[in-house]
Design a protein around this motif. Structure first.
Motif, PDB file in Angstrom:
ATOM      1  N   ALA A  61       0.826  -1.213   0.000  1.00  0.00           N
ATOM      2  CA  ALA A  61       0.000   0.000   0.000  1.00  0.00           C
ATOM      3  C   ALA A  61       0.860   1.264   0.000  1.00  0.00           C
ATOM      4  O   ALA A  61       0.641   2.175  -0.809  1.00  0.00           O
ATOM      5  N   VAL A  62       1.852   1.321   0.888  1.00  0.00           N
ATOM      6  CA  VAL A  62       2.638   2.557   1.000  1.00  0.00           C
ATOM      7  C   VAL A  62       3.618   2.721  -0.160  1.00  0.00           C
ATOM      8  O   VAL A  62       3.830   3.843  -0.651  1.00  0.00           O
ATOM      9  N   ASN A  63       4.207   1.614  -0.626  1.00  0.00           N
ATOM     10  CA  ASN A  63       5.191   1.739  -1.698  1.00  0.00           C
ATOM     11  C   ASN A  63       4.551   1.988  -3.056  1.00  0.00           C
ATOM     12  O   ASN A  63       5.093   2.740  -3.877  1.00  0.00           O
ATOM     13  N   ILE A  64       3.399   1.375  -3.312  1.00  0.00           N
ATOM     14  CA  ILE A  64       2.661   1.695  -4.537  1.00  0.00           C
ATOM     15  C   ILE A  64       2.237   3.160  -4.500  1.00  0.00           C
ATOM     16  O   ILE A  64       2.325   3.873  -5.507  1.00  0.00           O
ATOM     17  N   SER A  65       1.776   3.626  -3.351  1.00  0.00           N
ATOM     18  CA  SER A  65       1.351   5.022  -3.216  1.00  0.00           C
ATOM     19  C   SER A  65       2.507   5.979  -3.481  1.00  0.00           C
ATOM     20  O   SER A  65       2.367   6.964  -4.219  1.00  0.00           O
ATOM     21  N   ALA A  66       3.669   5.689  -2.874  1.00  0.00           N
ATOM     22  CA  ALA A  66       4.841   6.541  -3.077  1.00  0.00           C
ATOM     23  C   ALA A  66       5.304   6.502  -4.531  1.00  0.00           C
ATOM     24  O   ALA A  66       5.717   7.521  -5.090  1.00  0.00           O
ATOM     25  N   ALA A  67       5.229   5.325  -5.154  1.00  0.00           N
ATOM     26  CA  ALA A  67       5.631   5.194  -6.550  1.00  0.00           C
ATOM     27  C   ALA A  67       4.688   5.986  -7.461  1.00  0.00           C
ATOM     28  O   ALA A  67       5.126   6.651  -8.405  1.00  0.00           O
ATOM     29  N   LEU A  68       3.385   5.928  -7.173  1.00  0.00           N
ATOM     30  CA  LEU A  68       2.419   6.705  -7.948  1.00  0.00           C
ATOM     31  C   LEU A  68       2.678   8.206  -7.780  1.00  0.00           C
ATOM     32  O   LEU A  68       2.616   8.969  -8.751  1.00  0.00           O
ATOM     33  N   ALA A  69       2.982   8.622  -6.553  1.00  0.00           N
ATOM     34  CA  ALA A  69       3.282  10.033  -6.297  1.00  0.00           C
ATOM     35  C   ALA A  69       4.522  10.478  -7.067  1.00  0.00           C
ATOM     36  O   ALA A  69       4.590  11.603  -7.565  1.00  0.00           O
ATOM     37  N   GLY A 272      11.066   5.409   8.865  1.00  0.00           N
ATOM     38  CA  GLY A 272       9.911   6.252   8.588  1.00  0.00           C
ATOM     39  C   GLY A 272       9.819   6.633   7.126  1.00  0.00           C
ATOM     40  O   GLY A 272       9.395   7.744   6.788  1.00  0.00           O
ATOM     41  N   GLN A 273      10.195   5.698   6.247  1.00  0.00           N
ATOM     42  CA  GLN A 273      10.197   5.980   4.823  1.00  0.00           C
ATOM     43  C   GLN A 273       9.657   4.791   4.034  1.00  0.00           C
ATOM     44  O   GLN A 273       9.651   3.663   4.526  1.00  0.00           O
ATOM     45  N   THR A 274       9.235   5.067   2.811  1.00  0.00           N
ATOM     46  CA  THR A 274       8.966   3.988   1.863  1.00  0.00           C
ATOM     47  C   THR A 274      10.296   3.633   1.201  1.00  0.00           C
ATOM     48  O   THR A 274      11.268   4.391   1.285  1.00  0.00           O
ATOM     49  N   VAL A 275      10.332   2.515   0.510  1.00  0.00           N
ATOM     50  CA  VAL A 275      11.580   2.123  -0.156  1.00  0.00           C
ATOM     51  C   VAL A 275      11.881   3.070  -1.319  1.00  0.00           C
ATOM     52  O   VAL A 275      13.040   3.226  -1.714  1.00  0.00           O
ATOM     53  N   ILE A 276      10.886   3.752  -1.843  1.00  0.00           N
ATOM     54  CA  ILE A 276      11.094   4.711  -2.935  1.00  0.00           C
ATOM     55  C   ILE A 276      11.996   5.843  -2.467  1.00  0.00           C
ATOM     56  O   ILE A 276      12.887   6.296  -3.192  1.00  0.00           O
ATOM     57  N   TYR A 288       8.387  -1.678  -7.514  1.00  0.00           N
ATOM     58  CA  TYR A 288       7.159  -0.960  -7.141  1.00  0.00           C
ATOM     59  C   TYR A 288       6.865   0.176  -8.121  1.00  0.00           C
ATOM     60  O   TYR A 288       5.693   0.447  -8.432  1.00  0.00           O
ATOM     61  N   ARG A 289       7.902   0.821  -8.623  1.00  0.00           N
ATOM     62  CA  ARG A 289       7.680   1.877  -9.625  1.00  0.00           C
ATOM     63  C   ARG A 289       7.140   1.283 -10.924  1.00  0.00           C
ATOM     64  O   ARG A 289       6.256   1.861 -11.564  1.00  0.00           O
ATOM     65  N   GLU A 290       7.650   0.113 -11.308  1.00  0.00           N
ATOM     66  CA  GLU A 290       7.133  -0.560 -12.501  1.00  0.00           C
ATOM     67  C   GLU A 290       5.669  -0.966 -12.304  1.00  0.00           C
ATOM     68  O   GLU A 290       4.849  -0.832 -13.225  1.00  0.00           O
TER      69      GLU A 290
END
Length: 305
Positions: A61-69, A272-276, A288-290
Motif C-alpha cells: 500500500a505505501v510503496n505503490i502510493s509513493a511510486a504513484l506520487a 519512517g520511509q517507503t523504499v522509494i 514498485y515503480r514498474e
C-alpha cells in the motif's frame, strides 16, 4: 599468464549473476525514466486487502502510493489498520493525541481536518491511524450507516475543488470487520498482494467471497482489478510455480511486475520511509515503480461523468 588470468577474471565477472543483475536494474531504471505516464484525471479508489497475514499488504500500500506520487499522481493513503504501520512508513505522526481516521469514522470529523502531507512528497497525503482505532469496530456497531462512514467522508472530501486526487489507497486490517467493510464500501477497486510462497492462495477464496458479498449488498461497483505477486524469489522453483498458478487463475488481474524479496523494502519503514525514498535505485523500489506504471496504464474503467 598473469595477463591472461586478469582477462579471464574480467570476463567471468561480466557473466556473473551479480553483473547480470546490475545490468538488468540499470536497463529497467532507464526504461522507467523513458516511460510516458498519462493520468486519467479521475479519482481511482483502491483498497489493499488480503485476509491472509504476512503477504506484504501494508508494504504494498505505501510503496505503490509513493511510486504513484513519484509519477506525478496526487495520492491519499487512508490508514485503516489500528497498528498504524502505513502512517509510520509515510513518516506521519500518529500518536494518541493526533486527529486521525478514528475521529472521521466515529465523531464525523471532516477528512480534510486529519489529512497530513508525507515528508516524502507534496503529492503524497495520509489520513493516519492511531491506537484509538482498535476500539472502532465495537463503537461502529451502534452508529447510523456504519458501513458507509468512510465512503461519505471521502465523497465530501473530494467534493472540495482543491482536494482533487488521482488515487486513494486504503490500507485495512487483515480481518473482515467493520473497518474492512468500510474500506470495501468506499472503494471501487481491490488490489490483492499475494506472496509467492506455499499456501499463497490460502484465504483468497474467502476474500473473493467477501468482495461478492459487498458487491451484492453495499457496493455494486467494487471489483478485483489488480493482483500483485510479492516476496518473489527467482532462485526457487516454488516461487515460479506459485506465480504460474496465480496467473492461470487470474490472467487479466495479475500485474506483469513481481515484487522481489528485498532487504531494502524491509528496512525502509524503520526509518519512517517507503523504499522509494529510502533507496530508490534498489530492486524493490524499481519493482514498485514498474507496478505503479502498470496500474496507471491498466486504467480501462469507464471514466465517470
Amino acid at each position: 599468464m598473469k595477463q591472461s588470468g586478469e582477462s579471464s577474471g574480467s570476463t567471468s565477472f561480466e557473466d556473473s549473476p551479480i553483473a547480470r543483475e546490475i545490468a538488468d536494474l540499470s536497463a529497467r531504471r532507464r526504461a522507467l525514466e523513458a516511460a510516458e505516464v498519462k493520468l486519467s484525471g479521475r479519482t481511482r479508489v483502491f483498497t489493499v486487502s488480503n485476509q491472509k497475514g504476512g503477504v506484504g499488504k501494508t508494504t504494498t500500500a505505501v510503496n505503490i502510493s509513493a511510486a504513484l506520487a513519484s509519477l506525478g499522481a496526487r495520492v491519499l493513503v487512508i490508514d485503516l489498520d489500528p497498528q498504524g504501520n502505513a502512517s509510520t512508513a509515510l513518516g506521519v505522526p500518529h500518536n494518541a493525541d493526533t486527529a486521525s481516521i478514528y475521529d472521521v469514522l466515529i465523531d464525523e470529523f471532516p477528512l480534510a481536518d486529519i489529512v497530513q502531507t508525507s515528508p516524502e512528497s507534496p503529492n503524497l497525503l495520509c489520513a493516519p491511524s492511531t491506537i484509538h482505532l482498535a476500539g472502532a469496530e465495537i463503537e461502529l456497531v451502534s452508529q447510523v450507516a456504519r458501513e458507509h462512514r468512510l465512503r461519505g467522508a471521502l465523497r465530501d472530501y473530494l467534493a472540495i475543488e482543491d482536494n482533487h486526487l488521482d488515487f486513494v489507497i486504503i490500507d485495512c486490517p487483515p480481518s473482515l470487520g467493520l473497518l474492512t467493510i468500510n474500506a470495501f464500501t468506499a472503494a471501487d477497486e481491490v488490489l490483492i498482494p499475494i506472496q509467492c510462497e506455499y499456501y499463497a492462495l490460502e484465504g483468497l477464496s474467502q476474500l473473493l467471497g467477501s468482495v461478492q458479498m459487498i458487491q451484492k449488498h453495499l457496493n455494486p461497483a467494487l471489483h478485483v482489478s489488480t493482483i500483485l505477486l510479492t516476496m518473489y524469489d527467482g532462485r526457487t522453483r516454488l516461487a515460479q510455480q506459485v506465480a504460474d498458478e496465480v496467473r492461470e487463475h487470474f490472467a487479466n488481474e495479475v500485474l506483469d511486475t513481481v515484487i522481489p524479496r528485498s532487504v531494502r523494502v524491509s528496512e525502509a519503514p524503520s526509518f519512517g520511509q517507503t523504499v522509494i525514498a529510502y533507496d530508490g535505485h534498489s530492486a524493490g523500489a524499481i519493482a514498485y515503480r514498474e507496478a505503479a506504471v502498470e496500474i496507471v496504464a491498466r486504467d480501462t474503467t469507464t471514466k465517470e461523468d
